[in-house]
Design a protein around this motif. Structure first.
Motif, PDB file in Angstrom:
ATOM      1  N   VAL A 482      74.470  60.229 107.345  1.00 30.57           N
ATOM      2  CA  VAL A 482      75.250  59.133 107.915  1.00 30.57           C
ATOM      3  C   VAL A 482      76.719  59.512 107.739  1.00 30.57           C
ATOM      4  CG1 VAL A 482      75.903  56.711 107.780  1.00 30.57           C
ATOM      5  CG2 VAL A 482      73.514  57.378 107.458  1.00 30.57           C
ATOM      6  N   ILE A 483      77.478  59.478 108.842  1.00 33.43           N
ATOM      7  CA  ILE A 483      78.924  59.673 108.748  1.00 33.43           C
ATOM      8  C   ILE A 483      79.561  58.324 109.034  1.00 33.43           C
ATOM      9  CG2 ILE A 483      80.894  61.073 109.473  1.00 33.43           C
ATOM     10  CD1 ILE A 483      78.975  63.030 110.773  1.00 33.43           C
ATOM     11  N   THR A 484      80.397  57.879 108.118  1.00 32.20           N
ATOM     12  CA  THR A 484      81.030  56.580 108.315  1.00 32.20           C
ATOM     13  C   THR A 484      82.421  56.623 107.728  1.00 32.20           C
ATOM     14  OG1 THR A 484      80.681  54.194 108.067  1.00 32.20           O
ATOM     15  CG2 THR A 484      80.130  55.563 106.172  1.00 32.20           C
ATOM     16  N   TRP A 485      83.143  55.515 107.829  1.00 33.21           N
ATOM     17  CA  TRP A 485      84.497  55.489 107.256  1.00 33.21           C
ATOM     18  C   TRP A 485      84.868  54.059 106.884  1.00 33.21           C
ATOM     19  CZ3 TRP A 485      89.335  53.802 109.642  1.00 33.21           C
ATOM     20  CH2 TRP A 485      89.190  53.232 110.917  1.00 33.21           C
ATOM     21  N   GLY A 486      85.897  53.942 106.046  1.00 37.32           N
ATOM     22  CA  GLY A 486      86.471  52.647 105.709  1.00 37.32           C
ATOM     23  C   GLY A 486      85.448  51.670 105.155  1.00 37.32           C
ATOM     24  N   SER A 487      85.591  50.424 105.525  1.00 39.52           N
ATOM     25  CA  SER A 487      84.749  49.387 104.927  1.00 39.52           C
ATOM     26  C   SER A 487      83.307  49.454 105.389  1.00 39.52           C
ATOM     27  CB  SER A 487      85.321  47.998 105.230  1.00 39.52           C
ATOM     28  OG  SER A 487      85.299  47.775 106.619  1.00 39.52           O
ATOM     29  N   SER A 488      83.000  50.278 106.402  1.00 34.52           N
ATOM     30  CA  SER A 488      81.585  50.443 106.783  1.00 34.52           C
ATOM     31  C   SER A 488      80.813  51.221 105.729  1.00 34.52           C
ATOM     32  CB  SER A 488      81.465  51.168 108.132  1.00 34.52           C
ATOM     33  OG  SER A 488      81.927  50.349 109.168  1.00 34.52           O
ATOM     34  N   LEU A 489      81.544  51.900 104.851  1.00 32.19           N
ATOM     35  CA  LEU A 489      80.859  52.674 103.815  1.00 32.19           C
ATOM     36  C   LEU A 489      79.989  51.780 102.922  1.00 32.19           C
ATOM     37  CD1 LEU A 489      80.339  55.278 102.184  1.00 32.19           C
ATOM     38  CD2 LEU A 489      82.416  54.753 100.888  1.00 32.19           C
ATOM     39  N   ALA A 490      80.487  50.593 102.562  1.00 34.48           N
ATOM     40  CA  ALA A 490      79.771  49.768 101.582  1.00 34.48           C
ATOM     41  C   ALA A 490      78.359  49.428 102.037  1.00 34.48           C
ATOM     42  CB  ALA A 490      80.582  48.508 101.269  1.00 34.48           C
ATOM     43  N   PRO A 491      78.163  48.857 103.239  1.00 29.75           N
ATOM     44  CA  PRO A 491      76.778  48.580 103.645  1.00 29.75           C
ATOM     45  C   PRO A 491      75.947  49.851 103.810  1.00 29.75           C
ATOM     46  CG  PRO A 491      78.319  48.086 105.437  1.00 29.75           C
ATOM     47  CD  PRO A 491      79.145  48.339 104.211  1.00 29.75           C
TER      48      PRO A 491
END
Lengths: 584, 275
Positions: A482-491
């Motif tokens: 999963v590649i994500t960034w910012g506040s999407s990291l938490a979920p």
């Protein structure tokens, strides 16, 4: 998240509570006190606010999640919805998912929407209870009920309440403590919650020192730790708290915050102050960033360090000022006209707002350029109980021309590309900083050689810098990433944690450094990955397209892009990953 | 500020201006360098800030520190610089379009804020760099621009009146045709605390050739500078825009926040977050 307990039944380790009420009912105060008391008792937690469109006096909801381990996002299930009153409370229905395991506590005017969720209804009128004695407040009764039901020590509830209310006098304190006790006497209503609360005993875990801080406050503290001493800004939701925290804090340490007439002025005031040698920063949100972009380009061209903290909200245009979205990625990356290499960094959590803002100051000062910090409403305005952030110090030092030289060249090329900056006051090195293309001396020039040389200089100094391990947070192994960034990291992290317990390993890559891009580091991080899911909160899949444009990964990329205004929840991500695994 | 024995020419950088022969801005450049030399302010203790336009090129032509920014934003750059570096002498130079159109709000707010900077506007009632369009100070019936072939049909902007209404602490008018007189006004503006606004009538010989005649119209104001805003308002409202000299001197203190390093350490700031 469930861990087996002694008797073998799943033991929830977090509890989600929503407090709703109309304006003046004090739900935000009660929520803040509950978070603070839980933190003092050793629990982690997060509190976000939801409110109607009224500036003041409208309905509001304090959304809390308490846990025995650090927690950074809401779950897809609320255990308890407690209402001081139900006026317009259904406005928040989408943000407070309830089911038959949930509890609804309030008077009997429950909106149909909530009744239909099948939640367990507990009849209690806080307003009516508050008429039992003078000075009683419904929100303190509610706080006493919840606090006692989940097993928080009464002395912690009393301590945080007294701290807040003491300035209103002894009678107010006495009444608030009486309210707490009155609420606590009704815990039999919430036996189910009591059961969950028993599993939330943190004292067995010997927690580290905890902080209660919001992302916006953390960004302000990061700015000061990074050396910022001048701030000019224009108020804007949801960034204003960065400024409200910075104004008195800067004053205490010998800095200054100026409220400017608009964002055009604030960014240019930073450029002026930084030209004079003072590290400078502003905070804004999308509309303000749009206004600033021309002059951010000036900071790039004139090589004047500045930092712009952009707390993203729903866009475009005025959009949804009070809700989060990650849709300013494009403007941050591509918004400047001309070829204008600059820095874009993004904090990964409430606590990381501190580190990343501090890092941005370090990078901007070191590389003499503009840095944009992409925070967002969801972490900026969330109040969180987190482990005390590490105190990291960077060897931040702007490359300053220390003594007079013959033929001083402010924009000297070669080497690292970073050239010595003379500060006004130094005799013999006078120069004019310029947004016009210039030669190494700073003299305006439209010659192709000068243009090419200075473009190279401004590009090379950024790409040659070693950003180290901070560029991304990378965890786990697996053929799916999963590649994500910012506040999407938490979920995402929470979803991957659940999968890991089922023995399913997924790699996680969350870049903190978005510009300049790091394709080589990303290639290493993605080695062996066959499919990567790109998770972000934007309708246009901005992050997905950014990855495709700059990283050309060998693996298959799939997009999970959801717009605001509701947060991405761990369950959404779990479902998407499960579907992805079935396809394979 | 270090004393120097420099002459006006020592304040010039030697870079050849982009201006047309006969441009009023040559006289203003000369007046600025004369004023700085006369005040014995060292070039390295001075910063000249500008935006975009013909007159905004001045920072490159003087031997001080300078910043040539984007269009209309010179005053905010100067504000940030002066607040954080009160030891410097900060001048802002620019034109009527830069200052009163794209930068109009900053002009009003800079007057209000009253930071100790001196703002010199070379007013030629035209956009010269983009080759002859109407500016905020252009008469409504000027029809020589291809953009507004029937005239602008909107009232001109009266910068001195707006400066007074907005709170500028020093308001003056000078003419590029008399650099010596302009230098005196600039010196006085630099010495006066707070925000000093100086309009310099500076003809554009290329797009407003009729402005060559201005030197025949300009004359010293017959009375001394007033410190009374009411008197100043009456004068400025009835003035024919050719009276030269210092027209208003206020007594407001400069805006200068305390920037002293404070011993309170950063660790103290963190206390509020600890549980």
């Amino acid at each position: 998240m469930n861990t087996p307990s002694e008797n073998g039944t799943p033991k929830p380790s977090s509890l989600s509570i929503a407090l709703v009420g109309s304006g003046g009912s004090g739900v935000m105060t009660a929520g803040s006190l509950l978070l603070e008391a839980a933190g003092r008792a050793g629990l982690y937690g997060i509190m976000t606010r939801a409110s109607g469109p009224q500036i003041r006096g409208g309905e509001g909801a304090a959304l809390l999640r308490l846990s025995t381990r650090p927690v950074f996002c809401h779950s897809g299930h609320f255990d308890l919805l407690l209402a001081i009153d139900w006026l317009n409370a259904d406005r928040f229905a989408g943000e407070i998912p309830l089911d038959e395991k949930s509890y609804l506590a309030g008077d009997d005017k429950i909106p149909d929407y909530f009744v239909q969720t099948g939640a367990n209804i507990r009849d209690i009128s806080f307003k009516q209870l508050s008429t039992q004695a003078p000075g009683l407040r419904p929100n303190m009764i509610a706080l006493g009920l919840i606090g006692a039901a989940i097993g928080l020590p009464m002395e912690e509830l009393e301590a945080v309440s007294t701290k807040l209310i003491s300035k209103k006098g002894e009678d107010a304190v006495r009444a608030s403590l009486a309210g707490l006790l009155l609420g606590a006497s009704h815990t039999s209503l919430l036996d189910g919650i009591k059961q969950i609360g028993k599993n939330l005993d943190p004292r067995t875990e010997n927690p580290p020192d905890l902080w209660n801080i919001s992302g916006n406050e953390a960004a302000g503290l990061g700015a000061i730790r990074g050396g910022i001493r001048f701030v000019a800004a224009y108020p804007i939701t949801p960034a204003t708290e960065v400024l409200e925290w910075l104004a008195p804090s800067l004053e205490r340490i010998g800095g200054v915050l100026v409220q400017a007439e608009d964002e055009l002025a604030s960014v240019n005031q930073l450029i002026g102050a930084s030209f004079g040698g003072t590290p400078s920063l502003t905070a804004t949100s999308g509309p303000g960033l749009a206004l600033m972009t021309e002059s951010i380009g000036l900071a790039v061209a004139s090589e004047t360090p500045i930092v712009v903290v952009n707390v993203m909200r729903g866009g475009p245009s005025t959009g949804i000022p009070t809700k989060s979205e990650q849709s300013d990625l494009n403007i941050a990356i591509y918004g400047l006209h001309g070829d204008a290499p600059h820095l874009v960094v993004a904090p990964l959590s409430v606590g990381d707002c501190l580190f990343t803002t501090q890092w941005a100051v370090h990078l901007a000062e070191t590389l003499q350029t503009a840095a944009i910090v992409l925070s967002d409403q969801s972490m900026g305005q969330a109040r969180s109980v987190i482990p005390q952030p590490a105190n990291i110090s960077f060897p931040t030092k702007r490359f300053i021309q220390s003594e007079a030289v013959e033929n001083y060249q402010r924009y000297k090329t070669g080497g690292s590309g970073v050239s010595a900056m003379a500060l006004p006051g130094l005799a013999g090195c006078q120069y004019t900083a310029d947004g016009l293309e210039h030669n190494p001396r700073g003299t305006p020039s439209s010659r192709a050689e000068d243009h090419a040389q200075q473009l190279d200089k401004r590009h090379n100094k950024l790409v040659q810098h070693d950003y180290g391990e901070h560029w991304a947070q990378i965890e786990g192994e697996g053929e799916i990433a999963v590649i994500t960034w910012g506040s999407s990291l938490a979920p995402v992290q929470e979803a991957l944690h659940t999968l890991a317990k089922e023995g399913i390993n997924i790699r996680l890559i969350a870049p903190r450094l978005l510009l300049p891009v790091q394709p080589e580091r990303m290639a290493v991080a993605l080695a062996g990955v066959e499919t990567a899911l790109v998770v972000e909160q934007s309708h246009g899949a901005q992050f997905f397209h950014y990855l495709r444009a700059f990283y050309a990964p060998q693996c298959e990329l799939q997009s999970m892009a959801l717009p605001g205004a509701v947060p991405i929840r761990p369950d959404d991500i779990l479902k998407t990953i499960q579907k992805l695994r079935e396809q394979k | 500020m270090a004393n120097t024995e420099l002459k006006a020419k020592d304040y010039k950088s030697g870079i050849k201006p982009v201006w047309c022969a006969g441009c009023g801005d040559f006289g203003v450049l000369s007046a600025i360098t004369k004023a700085l030399a006369g005040l014995k302010i060292a070039p390295h203790d001075t910063a000249v800030i500008s935006g975009i336009g013909c007159s905004s090129r001045i920072p490159a032509y003087v031997n001080t520190y300078g910043f040539h920014g984007v269009h209309g934003r010179a005053l905010p750059i100067a504000t940030g610089l002066k607040i954080s570096r009160p030891d410097l002498t900060v001048l802002v130079t620019g034109g009527d379009g830069d200052g009163f159109s794209i930068g109009g709000n900053h002009f009003m707010q800079a007057c209000r804020r009253n930071v100790d900077i001196t703002y010199i506007v070379m007013d030629n009632q035209v956009y010269g760099m983009t080759k002859g369009q109407a500016s905020p100070t252009t008469d409504a019936d000027w029809d020589r621009s291809k953009l507004t072939p029937h005239g602008t049909n909107i009232n001109p902007f009266y910068p001195l009146v707006v400066a007074l209404a907005s709170g500028a602490n020093f308001i003056a008018r000078a003419s590029s045709s008399n650099p010596g007189g302009a230098a005196e006004v600039i010196s006085e503006g630099i010495n006066h605390p707070g925000f000093s606004f100086i309009q310099i009538l500076s003809p554009c010989v290329t797009f407003r050739p009729e402005q060559r005649e201005w030197k025949k119209f300009v004359r010293p104001a017959p009375i001394d500078a007033t410190t009374d805003p009411t008197t100043a308002a009456r004068r400025l409202m009835t003035d024919d825009n050719f009276y030269l000299g210092v027209l208003y001197k206020g007594d407001r203190a400069s805006f200068q926040p305390d920037f002293e390093e404070n011993p309170a350490s950063e660790e103290n700031l963190e206390e509020e977050f600890k549980l």
